[in-house]
Design a protein around this motif. Structure first.
Motif, short mmCIF file in Angstrom:
data_model
loop_
_atom_site.label_atom_id
_atom_site.label_comp_id
_atom_site.label_asym_id
_atom_site.label_seq_id
_atom_site.Cartn_x
_atom_site.Cartn_y
_atom_site.Cartn_z
N MET A 1 -9.13 10.48 18.36
CA MET A 1 -9.40 10.89 16.99
C MET A 1 -8.47 12.05 16.62
SD MET A 1 -12.96 12.19 15.21
CE MET A 1 -13.32 13.46 16.37
N ALA A 2 -7.90 11.97 15.44
CA ALA A 2 -7.01 13.03 14.95
C ALA A 2 -7.81 14.29 14.64
CB ALA A 2 -6.27 12.55 13.71
N GLU A 3 -7.15 15.43 14.70
CA GLU A 3 -7.81 16.69 14.38
C GLU A 3 -7.53 17.12 12.95
OE1 GLU A 3 -6.88 19.65 17.27
OE2 GLU A 3 -7.33 18.32 18.94
N LYS A 4 -6.67 16.40 12.26
CA LYS A 4 -6.29 16.73 10.88
C LYS A 4 -6.33 15.46 10.03
CE LYS A 4 -4.67 21.02 11.69
NZ LYS A 4 -5.00 22.22 10.98
N LEU A 5 -6.31 15.67 8.73
CA LEU A 5 -6.23 14.59 7.75
C LEU A 5 -4.92 14.73 6.99
CD1 LEU A 5 -9.75 15.20 6.20
CD2 LEU A 5 -9.16 13.25 7.63
N THR A 6 -4.40 13.61 6.52
CA THR A 6 -3.26 13.65 5.61
C THR A 6 -3.78 13.33 4.22
OG1 THR A 6 -1.76 12.90 7.34
CG2 THR A 6 -1.01 12.66 5.06
N LEU A 7 -3.58 14.25 3.28
CA LEU A 7 -3.97 14.07 1.88
C LEU A 7 -2.72 13.72 1.09
CD1 LEU A 7 -5.82 14.29 -0.62
CD2 LEU A 7 -5.40 16.77 -0.56
N GLU A 8 -2.79 12.62 0.36
CA GLU A 8 -1.67 12.20 -0.49
C GLU A 8 -2.20 11.90 -1.88
OE1 GLU A 8 1.94 8.90 -0.39
OE2 GLU A 8 0.24 8.67 0.97
N ILE A 9 -1.59 12.50 -2.90
CA ILE A 9 -1.99 12.29 -4.29
C ILE A 9 -0.76 11.83 -5.06
CG2 ILE A 9 -2.95 13.32 -6.38
CD1 ILE A 9 -4.37 15.37 -4.55
N ILE A 10 -0.92 10.75 -5.82
CA ILE A 10 0.19 10.18 -6.59
C ILE A 10 -0.29 9.89 -8.00
CG2 ILE A 10 1.79 8.24 -6.77
CD1 ILE A 10 1.46 7.89 -3.72
N THR A 11 0.56 10.19 -9.00
CA THR A 11 0.26 9.86 -10.40
C THR A 11 1.40 9.03 -10.98
OG1 THR A 11 1.38 11.74 -11.44
CG2 THR A 11 -0.88 12.12 -10.66
N PRO A 12 1.13 8.30 -12.08
CA PRO A 12 2.19 7.52 -12.71
C PRO A 12 3.29 8.39 -13.32
CG PRO A 12 0.07 7.04 -13.75
CD PRO A 12 -0.16 8.07 -12.69
N THR A 40 -15.34 7.42 8.56
CA THR A 40 -15.29 5.97 8.33
C THR A 40 -14.51 5.70 7.05
OG1 THR A 40 -17.43 5.67 9.38
CG2 THR A 40 -16.74 3.96 7.84
N GLY A 41 -13.73 4.62 7.06
CA GLY A 41 -12.94 4.27 5.89
C GLY A 41 -13.79 3.79 4.72
N PHE A 42 -13.34 4.08 3.50
CA PHE A 42 -13.99 3.61 2.28
C PHE A 42 -13.06 3.80 1.09
CE2 PHE A 42 -15.02 8.10 2.44
CZ PHE A 42 -14.98 8.52 1.12
N ALA A 69 -9.86 6.89 -4.83
CA ALA A 69 -9.52 7.43 -3.51
C ALA A 69 -9.78 6.38 -2.44
CB ALA A 69 -10.35 8.67 -3.22
N GLN A 70 -8.89 6.35 -1.46
CA GLN A 70 -9.06 5.50 -0.30
C GLN A 70 -8.98 6.39 0.94
OE1 GLN A 70 -5.73 3.03 0.83
NE2 GLN A 70 -7.09 1.46 1.65
N VAL A 71 -9.97 6.25 1.82
CA VAL A 71 -9.99 6.98 3.08
C VAL A 71 -9.85 5.95 4.19
CG1 VAL A 71 -11.37 8.44 4.61
CG2 VAL A 71 -11.47 8.79 2.13
N ALA A 72 -8.83 6.10 5.03
CA ALA A 72 -8.62 5.17 6.14
C ALA A 72 -7.74 5.83 7.20
CB ALA A 72 -7.96 3.89 5.66
N ASN A 73 -8.17 5.77 8.44
CA ASN A 73 -7.35 6.25 9.56
C ASN A 73 -6.86 7.68 9.37
OD1 ASN A 73 -7.59 3.70 10.84
ND2 ASN A 73 -5.99 2.93 9.49
N ASP A 74 -7.76 8.59 8.96
CA ASP A 74 -7.44 10.01 8.76
C ASP A 74 -6.38 10.23 7.69
OD1 ASP A 74 -9.35 11.02 10.59
OD2 ASP A 74 -8.03 10.48 12.24
#
Length: 87
Positions: A1-12, A40-42, A69-74
């Protein structure tokens, strides 16, 4: 399990933001939710509001409008109509 998350935000409009974070809270349509590494992914829709994320003990904020928002694999991917980093 990763110890961090990657947050990515994109707009048009071309706004693109990527950060490695420890945790995140977001304004889900059915209520605020939090994400920690190993979650858990959602997928969900987001209300217009503030995403708060932590790096260490520092909290930072990004306002989003009309988002999903999509959460998957950290990895948290947010697709928003608009986003603005709050100082």
């Amino acid at each position: 399990m990763a110890e961090k998350l990657t947050l990515e935000i994109i707009t048009p409009e071309g706004f693109s933001f990527t950060e490695t974070v420890d945790e995140l809270t977001a304004p889900g349509t059915l209520g605020e939710f939090g994400v920690l590494p190993g979650h858990t992914g959602f997928m969900t829709s987001l209300e217009t509001g503030v995403i708060t994320y932590k790096i260490g003990s520092t909290s930072k904020h990004i306002t989003v409008k009309s988002a999903y928002a999509q959460v998957a694999n950290d990895h948290i991917l947010v697709l928003a109509d608009s986003a603005e980093i709050k100082g």
